[in-house]
Write a protein that holds these residues in place. Structure first.
Motif, PDB file in Angstrom:
ATOM      1  N   GLN A  10       0.823  -1.128  -0.144  1.00 31.19           N
ATOM      2  CA  GLN A  10      -0.049  -0.122  -0.043  1.00 31.19           C
ATOM      3  C   GLN A  10       0.955   1.265   0.049  1.00 31.19           C
ATOM      4  N   ILE A  14       1.264   4.619  -2.741  1.00 26.51           N
ATOM      5  CA  ILE A  14       1.092   6.001  -2.554  1.00 26.51           C
ATOM      6  C   ILE A  14       2.287   6.682  -3.222  1.00 26.51           C
ATOM      7  N   GLU A  17       1.883   6.850  -6.744  1.00 27.44           N
ATOM      8  CA  GLU A  17       0.566   8.027  -6.948  1.00 27.44           C
ATOM      9  C   GLU A  17       1.403   9.571  -6.858  1.00 27.44           C
ATOM     10  N   TYR A  21       6.236  12.203  -3.152  1.00 36.88           N
ATOM     11  CA  TYR A  21       5.604  11.778  -1.795  1.00 36.88           C
ATOM     12  C   TYR A  21       6.487  12.481  -0.564  1.00 36.88           C
ATOM     13  N   GLU A  26      -0.407  15.392   1.921  1.00 39.21           N
ATOM     14  CA  GLU A  26      -1.668  14.593   1.417  1.00 39.21           C
ATOM     15  C   GLU A  26      -0.931  13.097   1.262  1.00 39.21           C
ATOM     16  N   ALA A  27       0.070  13.016   0.947  1.00 38.72           N
ATOM     17  CA  ALA A  27       0.878  11.642   0.746  1.00 38.72           C
ATOM     18  C   ALA A  27       1.069  10.974   2.035  1.00 38.72           C
ATOM     19  N   GLU A  29      -0.284  11.786   4.942  1.00 40.67           N
ATOM     20  CA  GLU A  29      -1.709  11.631   5.530  1.00 40.67           C
ATOM     21  C   GLU A  29      -2.113  10.185   4.793  1.00 40.67           C
ATOM     22  N   LYS A  30      -2.273   9.783   3.796  1.00 40.54           N
ATOM     23  CA  LYS A  30      -2.518   8.507   3.265  1.00 40.54           C
ATOM     24  C   LYS A  30      -1.589   7.413   3.679  1.00 40.54           C
ATOM     25  N   ALA A  31      -0.394   7.842   3.888  1.00 37.22           N
ATOM     26  CA  ALA A  31       0.657   6.810   4.649  1.00 37.22           C
ATOM     27  C   ALA A  31       0.422   6.491   6.030  1.00 37.22           C
ATOM     28  N   LYS A  32      -0.060   7.735   6.755  1.00 38.89           N
ATOM     29  CA  LYS A  32      -0.260   7.371   8.149  1.00 38.89           C
ATOM     30  C   LYS A  32      -1.853   6.519   8.221  1.00 38.89           C
ATOM     31  N   ALA A  33      -2.694   6.921   7.194  1.00 39.91           N
ATOM     32  CA  ALA A  33      -3.981   6.146   7.095  1.00 39.91           C
ATOM     33  C   ALA A  33      -3.722   4.331   6.987  1.00 39.91           C
ATOM     34  N   VAL A  34      -2.667   4.164   6.339  1.00 47.32           N
ATOM     35  CA  VAL A  34      -2.295   2.674   5.975  1.00 47.32           C
ATOM     36  C   VAL A  34      -1.591   2.275   7.383  1.00 47.32           C
TER      37      VAL A  34
END
Length: 151
Positions: A10, A14, A17, A21, A26-27, A29-34
């Motif tokens: 995952q 990111i 994408e 990064y 925003e990258a 935040e996505k990594a922290k959500a993972v």
């Protein structure tokens, strides 16, 4: 495959994408959500609540392994090595760390990484004493991973 180990793929998604990064909030935040960390993560994505242990030392050389509990059943490691003429080290990060299911597994992975990265023969141009210290460190690290004998 364990859900813990799906974290790496995952994070790779990111990074694909967001080619930049490392500087995109925003990258991060996505990594922290993972990762879903319960520990503190700084603005660069570094897990900052780890504990470091010196696992080998000889003269002016030392090797250390750090372990950070991200959340239940998710741990990461980092390692460092220093001697009189140089060394290496890094902090555990949402971007580059491998997840482990226990602190013991993370600690062992750190020792194994140190063994891969420390030759024990010194580096070109090093004095013999530096090579000797590195060889002693490798021996100490190998003792950490040897299976104890029952006889």
């Amino acid at each position: 495959m364990s859900a813990v180990f799906d974290i790496t793929s995952q994070i790779d998604d990111i990074k694909a994408e967001f080619p930049d990064y490392f500087r995109r909030p925003e990258a991060l935040e996505k990594a922290k959500a993972v990762w879903r960390p319960e520990c503190q993560v700084n603005g660069c994505g570094v897990f900052v609540d780890g504990k470091e242990d010196i696992v080998a030392c000889c003269g002016r050389a030392k090797a250390a392994v750090g372990v950070c509990r991200v959340r239940d059943c998710v741990f990461v490691h980092c390692c460092s090595f220093e001697y009189s003429l140089g060394g290496f080290g890094y902090a555990p990060s949402v971007w580059s760390s491998a997840p482990h299911e226990s602190a013991e597994q993370a600690h062992l992975a750190g020792i194994e990484e140190l063994l891969r990265r420390i030759s024990g023969r010194g580096y070109p141009g090093d004095p013999p004493a530096a090579a000797s210290e590195q060889a002693a460190l490798r021996s100490q690290l190998e003792n950490h991973i040897r299976q104890p004998s029952l006889f």
